[in-house]
Write a protein that holds these residues in place. Structure first.
Motif, short mmCIF file in Angstrom:
data_model
loop_
_atom_site.label_atom_id
_atom_site.label_comp_id
_atom_site.label_asym_id
_atom_site.label_seq_id
_atom_site.Cartn_x
_atom_site.Cartn_y
_atom_site.Cartn_z
N ASN A 173 -16.80 65.70 1.70
CA ASN A 173 -17.13 64.36 2.55
C ASN A 173 -18.84 64.37 2.33
OD1 ASN A 173 -16.96 61.56 3.54
ND2 ASN A 173 -15.98 62.79 5.23
N VAL A 174 -19.37 63.47 1.73
CA VAL A 174 -21.03 63.07 1.83
C VAL A 174 -21.62 61.91 1.67
CG1 VAL A 174 -21.56 65.64 1.79
CG2 VAL A 174 -21.17 64.06 0.32
N ARG A 175 -22.77 61.15 2.24
CA ARG A 175 -23.25 60.32 1.15
C ARG A 175 -24.71 60.47 1.86
NH1 ARG A 175 -24.84 56.57 5.83
NH2 ARG A 175 -24.93 55.16 4.42
N PRO A 176 -25.24 60.03 0.96
CA PRO A 176 -25.69 58.94 -0.14
C PRO A 176 -24.77 59.51 -0.93
CG PRO A 176 -27.57 60.19 0.12
CD PRO A 176 -27.04 60.15 1.16
N PRO A 177 -23.84 58.81 -1.79
CA PRO A 177 -23.33 59.29 -2.94
C PRO A 177 -24.41 59.38 -4.09
CG PRO A 177 -23.14 56.75 -3.51
CD PRO A 177 -24.02 57.35 -2.34
N GLY A 178 -24.21 60.41 -5.63
CA GLY A 178 -25.23 60.75 -6.04
C GLY A 178 -25.06 60.12 -7.99
N ASN A 230 -25.92 64.47 -6.89
CA ASN A 230 -25.12 65.59 -5.91
C ASN A 230 -24.38 66.51 -7.10
OD1 ASN A 230 -25.66 64.41 -3.48
ND2 ASN A 230 -24.81 63.14 -3.56
N VAL A 231 -23.67 65.94 -7.61
CA VAL A 231 -22.73 66.97 -9.14
C VAL A 231 -23.83 67.43 -9.87
CG1 VAL A 231 -20.82 66.00 -10.24
CG2 VAL A 231 -20.61 65.46 -8.55
N ILE A 247 -14.43 72.63 -12.86
CA ILE A 247 -14.36 71.70 -12.97
C ILE A 247 -15.32 70.93 -11.75
CG2 ILE A 247 -12.47 69.73 -13.23
CD1 ILE A 247 -10.93 71.48 -14.29
N PHE A 248 -15.89 70.03 -11.92
CA PHE A 248 -16.49 68.92 -11.21
C PHE A 248 -15.78 67.11 -10.87
CE2 PHE A 248 -19.68 72.16 -11.71
CZ PHE A 248 -19.97 71.86 -10.16
N ILE A 249 -16.09 67.16 -9.93
CA ILE A 249 -15.17 65.40 -10.08
C ILE A 249 -16.43 65.38 -8.67
CG2 ILE A 249 -12.94 64.08 -9.35
CD1 ILE A 249 -11.42 66.60 -9.56
N SER A 250 -16.29 63.61 -9.66
CA SER A 250 -16.93 62.71 -8.36
C SER A 250 -16.05 61.50 -8.41
CB SER A 250 -18.40 61.64 -10.32
OG SER A 250 -19.73 62.69 -10.02
N ALA A 251 -16.15 61.89 -7.53
CA ALA A 251 -14.48 61.44 -6.52
C ALA A 251 -14.86 59.93 -5.58
CB ALA A 251 -13.50 61.85 -5.66
N GLY A 252 -14.44 58.47 -6.98
CA GLY A 252 -15.21 57.50 -6.88
C GLY A 252 -14.25 56.90 -6.14
N PHE A 253 -13.39 56.68 -5.28
CA PHE A 253 -12.70 56.10 -4.59
C PHE A 253 -12.48 54.01 -4.41
CE2 PHE A 253 -12.07 60.06 -2.18
CZ PHE A 253 -11.10 60.31 -3.14
#
Ligand SMILES: [Zn+2]
Length: 309
Positions: A120-125, A141-142, A238-244
């Motif tokens: 749970n971080v920001r800034p996004p990447g 980040n990812v 597996i990586f997830i760029s979890a944008g909601f």
């Protein structure tokens, strides 16, 4: 340690663009408060994000670019590094912590301390390219986490799944010539950054979605275009760029997904991970700008990460 690590840092709330900017500090606290109020909280291992080192950043980014971000960091006020992206005196540290959280997540997962991790971080990447900040992002980040995994662990292939409402142009840019990475990005089209719909690349599987796309259609195209492909790629992680921000209540995006859809795709990825890579998933927050919807969507995502095979 529990099965899933929850990685964050309070300094990620100190970075701020201009007043009224949708990528705001309260995004972190909205998710944090929602998770803490849920019974799953006690099932998560809380971990404080460390800052990424320059050596870690350099695997994904150009050194001159990294130096320019350090050089632009202000001692007071705001500096615009892109029309949508500004730095205050705390932004550089927040960006280093956001990238460092992905590194920490990889270490925890690859050393079998946890099976999965959510940052749970920001800034996004995911808009940050090899040598360019854009779209609220400074460091990818990812991508920093992916390179850390390749450099330090017996990881030969990774899949990166990005279900943010925006195309993950930065991740595509960084890995476009790296066939160790299967990059899967679903996004509303046309929408910022107006890229990705025409990509022709054997290890990139983009899914442009028309404005108003429903959860039912999303499940259909993801099932047809991604799930077997990810399985056959046999990623070691597996990586997830979890944008909601594909949520129907989001003020920026125009898709009609909801919490159940984010839970659905997460469950699909958990199933694949359990089959091919000992369950290993590293997920990092990208977009999501309606605070209540962001919080409940992240909760649904983390609950799915906690699920057993
Ligand atoms: Zn987004």
């Amino acid at each position: 340690m529990n099965k899933v690590a929850y990685i964050t840092h309070t300094d990620c709330t100190k970075h701020q663009h201009s007043d009224g900017h949708p990528e705001q500090p309260a995004r972190i606290t909205a998710i944090d408060d929602c998770l803490k109020q849920d019974p799953i909280w006690s099932s998560l291992s809380q971990v404080e994000a460390p800052p990424a080192s320059n050596e870690q950043l350099q695997k994904a980014h150009d050194l001159t670019y990294i130096k320019s971000i350090y050089a632009q960091s202000p001692t007071e006020g705001l500096v615009q590094v892109d029309p949508d992206t500004a730095m205050n005196p705390h932004s550089l540290r927040a960006a280093l912590l956001a990238a460092g959280s992905a590194v920490k997540a990889v270490d925890l997962v690859m050393n079998n301390e946890v099976t999965r991790a959510f940052c749970n971080v920001r800034p996004p990447g995911h808009h940050a390219e090899h040598d360019k900040a854009m779209g609220f992002c400074f460091f990818n980040n990812v991508a920093v986490g992916v390179h850390h995994a390749f450099a330090n662990y017996p990881v030969k292939r990774v899949a990166v799944i990005d279900f943010d409402v925006h195309h993950g142009n930065g991740t595509e840019d960084i890995f476009k010539n790296d066939d160790r990475v299967l990059f899967c990005s679903s996004f509303e089209h046309p929408l910022y950054p107006f890229t990705g719909a025409d990509t022709q690349n054997p290890h990139i599987a983009n899914i442009p979605l028309a404005t108003g796309t429903s959860g039912e259609k999303f499940h259909q195209v993801v099932t047809q275009q991604w799930l077997d492909r990810i399985r056959e790629f046999k990623p070691d992680l597996i990586f997830i760029s979890a944008g909601f921000d594909a949520h129907k209540e989001d003020p920026i995006g125009g898709l009609n997904l909801d919490e159940a859809d984010f839970a659905w795709i997460t469950h699909q990825l958990v199933d694949i991970a359990d089959e091919v890579c000992s369950g290993r998933i590293v997920s990092s927050l990208e977009g999501g700008y309606n605070l209540p919807a962001l919080a409940t969507s992240a909760l649904a995502h983390v609950k799915a990460l906690l699920s057993a095979p």
